[in-house]
Design an enzyme around this catalytic site. Structure first.
Site, PDB file in Angstrom:
ATOM      1  CE1 TYR A 161      -4.381  -0.705  -0.356  1.00 15.55           C
ATOM      2  CE2 TYR A 161      -3.795  -2.539   1.084  1.00 15.55           C
ATOM      3  CZ  TYR A 161      -4.682  -1.931   0.203  1.00 15.55           C
ATOM      4  OH  TYR A 161      -5.861  -2.552  -0.128  1.00 15.55           O
ATOM      5  CD  GLU A 247      -3.850 -30.347   5.151  1.00 16.35           C
ATOM      6  OE1 GLU A 247      -4.414 -29.808   4.181  1.00 16.35           O
ATOM      7  OE2 GLU A 247      -3.680 -31.578   5.255  1.00 16.35           O
ATOM      8  CG  ASP A 299      -6.839 -33.147   4.709  1.00 18.24           C
ATOM      9  OD1 ASP A 299      -7.216 -33.465   5.857  1.00 18.24           O
ATOM     10  OD2 ASP A 299      -7.239 -32.127   4.123  1.00 18.24           O
TER      11      ASP A 299
END
Length: 418
Positions: A161, A247, A299
């Site tokens: 910014y 995770e 996973d």
């Protein structure tokens, strides 16, 4: 009164399997016996890892180090003096920028991580293809100089910014920021630009953050945000036997609410998906200071393994800083493809892999660090052949607390990690 009153409903096959599994779990000390052995091995490992220089590799490699504000100021000024001298000679200016592409990276088995080779590319201003990037590089160097001079820190979003019209997109300022860190030979955190808070930690851990004492056992279900300024973390203390790297946020919250760390002394850490720099640095810091093993819960899909590989071996984008960001000796605890049948995960909880999933799985099988671990190869082959994946949440089909009360204790008890 009905004859059926007071009689228990007979258990179905799934419930019998769960009950049989629960009966296998022993007392806490016996569950942690294998973890204790792993912990002893971790404490025997050398306190300092080998460096690239000590390996005498035939290929020159680039690696960065932590530098203080004064050292970074010197590097920035030296770069800009070189540019100014080139302009005064009438030669224009150009930056030598290390190439961070896959072709300029290599896996070093001795270090068990990815490193960046020493090839550089030119970024001249007098070239229509690179002049804009040369301007952005100059602007970022100026901003870094200001930050180090004022001894203040900002986020990557703050940096973007400062000049939205020039940068146009944060990805552009982020990428040049990585280039600048590599050019100056320092870590990104040395530039006084930090990532926004993302990771959280809970469990048997205390430390001081900029002088304030933090007790991670008293942070509730949400945990303590991983400090964006890890260099301000001191006095790390813990009686944990291992670090559980998770995770997903959902699994983290389940384990935190069940106070899993009270029964099985551990520190639980998550980056809520793709690992950010602060979480990776924090994990490495915990591992180096506490000398305890790291066990990972992800996973059972290619994306989960890619996330784990970033923690262990590094990412393409930041391979130049892999020595400060990677924790190579993480053990894959679960959820693994072989667990789907072993724990009788219901068919409706198993998801078909997409074509992209299968391609990703096959690409992982070609990676050198995967090929170096036969157990990983077997698990990935099961995944790619079966074309089935599953999330950690699939374990909730057996009950919301199955993860903390059955699955993890049994995996720890058996030392079932690779």
């Amino acid at each position: 009164m009905s004859k059926l009153a007071g009689k228990k409903r007979p258990l179905d096959a799934g419930e019998k399997a769960i009950l049989a599994t629960k009966k296998k779990i022993k007392g806490t000390d016996e569950v942690l016996a294998q973890v204790d052995k792993l912990c002893s091995l971790a404490k025997k490992e050398p306190a300092r890892a080998k460096t690239l220089a000590e390996l005498h590799l035939p290929q020159a490699c680039r690696e960065v180090i932590e530098k203080d504000a004064d050292a970074v100021l010197d590097e920035v000024e030296a770069s800009l003096y070189t540019v100014a001298a080139s302009i005064l000679r009438g030669e224009g200016f150009s930056y030598d920028v290390p190439l961070r592409t896959k072709g300029n990276q290599m896996y070093v088995p001795e270090l068990d991580r990815i490193v960046l080779k020493d090839a550089c590319g030119q970024r001249p201003f007098a070239n229509t293809q690179t002049n804009r990037k040369a301007v952005i590089t100059t602007r970022v160097l100026g901003l870094v100089h200001e930050l180090c001079r004022k001894r203040i820190h900002v986020t990557k979003r703050d940096l973007f910014y400062t000049d939205v019209k020039l940068f146009q997109d944060q990805l552009q300022s982020d990428n040049v920021l990585e280039d600048v860190a590599c050019m100056l030979g320092c870590t990104r955190s040395s530039l006084h630009v930090v990532a926004s808070e993302k990771g959280v930690v809970v469990g048997r851990l205390t430390f001081r953050e900029d002088g304030d004492l933090i007790n991670c056992q008293r942070m509730g279900v949400g945990g303590k945000a991983v400090p964006p300024n890890v260099d301000k973390v001191t006095e790390i203390r813990s009686d944990a036997m291992f670090i559980l790297l998770v995770e997903k946020d959902a699994a983290f919250m389940r384990l935190a609410e069940d106070r899993f760390y009270n029964t099985y002394p551990c520190i639980i850490l998550t980056a809520k998906g793709q690992p950010d720099v602060a979480t990776r640095i924090f994990l490495k810091r915990l591992r180096d200071v506490l000398r305890i093993p790291v066990l990972a819960l992800v996973d059972a899909d290619p994306y989960g393994l890619k996330i784990l590989s970033v923690y262990m071996k590094g990412s393409m984008n930041m391979s130049y800083d892999s020595s400060n960001l990677t924790t190579p000796d993480i053990k894959w605890l679960g959820v693994r493809p072989s667990d789907l049948d072993r724990f009788n995960i219901p068919e409706q909880c198993r998801l078909p892999m997409t074509d992209e999933d299968i391609k990703t799985g096959k690409r992982l099988l070609e990676e050198e660090f995967v090929q170096a671990n036969p157990a990983w190869v077997r698990e990935l082959e099961i995944m790619v052949t079966s074309k089935v994946k599953a999330e950690i949440q699939a374990l909730s089909s057996f009950g919301f607390q199955y993860l903390s009360q059955v699955y993890l204790p049994l995996k720890l008890q058996e030392g079932d990690w690779i």
